[in-house]
Design a protein around this motif. Structure first.
Motif, PDB file in Angstrom:
ATOM      1  N   SER A 129      32.142  57.002  36.902  1.00  0.00           N
ATOM      2  CA  SER A 129      32.559  55.640  38.017  1.00  0.00           C
ATOM      3  C   SER A 129      32.430  55.169  37.198  1.00  0.00           C
ATOM      4  N   SER A 132      35.268  53.699  33.812  1.00  0.00           N
ATOM      5  CA  SER A 132      35.765  52.083  34.518  1.00  0.00           C
ATOM      6  C   SER A 132      35.810  51.310  32.605  1.00  0.00           C
ATOM      7  N   LEU A 173      36.082  49.669  38.286  1.00  0.00           N
ATOM      8  CA  LEU A 173      35.089  50.293  38.952  1.00  0.00           C
ATOM      9  C   LEU A 173      35.842  50.844  40.623  1.00  0.00           C
ATOM     10  N   SER A 210      34.550  45.923  43.639  1.00  0.00           N
ATOM     11  CA  SER A 210      35.266  45.292  42.740  1.00  0.00           C
ATOM     12  C   SER A 210      35.738  43.524  43.198  1.00  0.00           C
ATOM     13  N   HIS A 267      32.760  41.645  40.700  1.00  0.00           N
ATOM     14  CA  HIS A 267      33.149  42.462  39.988  1.00  0.00           C
ATOM     15  C   HIS A 267      32.451  41.177  38.807  1.00  0.00           C
TER      16      HIS A 267
END
Length: 277
Positions: A37, A41, A48, A87, A90
């Motif tokens: 992942s 990303s 991600l 998220s 981040h």
């Protein structure tokens, strides 16, 4: 169930922090689906958390079919927690920069603690372990061997984005994380079984009980060469008592034949912590 769910969510939060605050900003990845992942990303620009959720869907299905409904539900909770947390974090400030050794050690410890917390409470944050369990039933290899084998391909893919050095650091961080996961799952105190063949079985059992508060069992064994019969003592202790039982054996019968095994889990009986004298 609520407590277990909360612990899994906390595990996902901790893992996300290790990824976003330590590893990813320093071009170091994780293994498994999370590692794929991260690569996705970096290549596509997609969040991600979105990729973690999407790529884990088939593995959650495998977990449901092969391991059980409760494991799949708890894994969904953990994966959603990890996806949402990455998220939210981040743009979190990086806590370590530059020192590659410190990055891999600290990052591996943090994500290992988070993943171990989730596994200890019945869930998983990464689907590659579920795939390894399924393949181990079809192929003549152990689960741990298959996890290592599958992650070799992950780190090859990681090298295309983070370079060879980044892939090597990612593998080191993953190795450290795997050790921390084991510690969190099993606990530091763990258990061991001592099998003891001695000429003083009664005295040995009596002393172990008096000083450690541990019971023992006998079984009869026979020497293949001498044909003599012996009583083998079997005693389960925790790791904190290991040095003491070795002292007892050395004191009573220095020539005793002793084998020691790690025990994954102990249930039933009266296996509780006793005072050590």
């Amino acid at each position: 169930m609520i407590v277990r769910g909360m612990m899994i969510i906390i595990g996902g939060f901790i893992t996300a922090y290790g990824l976003e605050a330590v590893l990813i900003p320093n071009s170091v990845s994780d293994g498994g689906v999370t590692g794929l992942s991260i690569v996705g990303s970096q290549l596509t620009g997609l969040p991600l958390g979105v990729l973690i959720a999407l790529l884990n869907i088939p593995f959650v299905y495998l977990g449901y079919k092969q391991i059980g409904k409760s494991f799949a539900v708890y894994s969904i909770i953990g994966i959603v927690s990890l996806a949402v947390s990455t998220s939210l974090m981040h743009h979190i400030p990086t806590i370590i920069e530059g020192d590659t050794l410190l990055i891999t050690v600290v990052g591996g410890i943090i994500i290992g603690f988070g993943m171990g917390l989730a596994l200890r409470n019945g869930g998983a944050l990464d689907g590659i372990d579920m795939l390894a369990v399924l393949l181990s039933r079809k192929l003549p290899f152990g689960t741990s061997d298959l996890i290592l084998f599958l992650n070799m391909f992950v780190f090859i893919i990681v090298s295309t984005v983070f370079g060879l050095q980044g892939a090597i650091l990612s593998a080191i961080a993953y190795f450290i994380a795997s050790k921390v996961i084991h510690i969190v799952e099993e606990g530091l105190s763990g258990s061991k079984t001592f099998n003891i063949i001695t000429d003083e079985p009664e005295q040995m059992v009596k002393t172990i009980y008096e000083r450690l508060g541990r019971g023992a069992t006998y079984k009869t064994v026979q020497g293949s060469y001498s044909k003599e019969s012996y009583r083998e003592i079997s005693c389960v202790i925790n790791r904190l008592e290991e040095s003491k039982i070795k002292e007892i054996i050395q004191e009573i019968d220095p020539k005793a034949f002793v084998t020691v095994y790690d025990v994954a889990e102990v249930r039933g009986g009266n296996f509780t912590k006793h005072d050590v004298y």
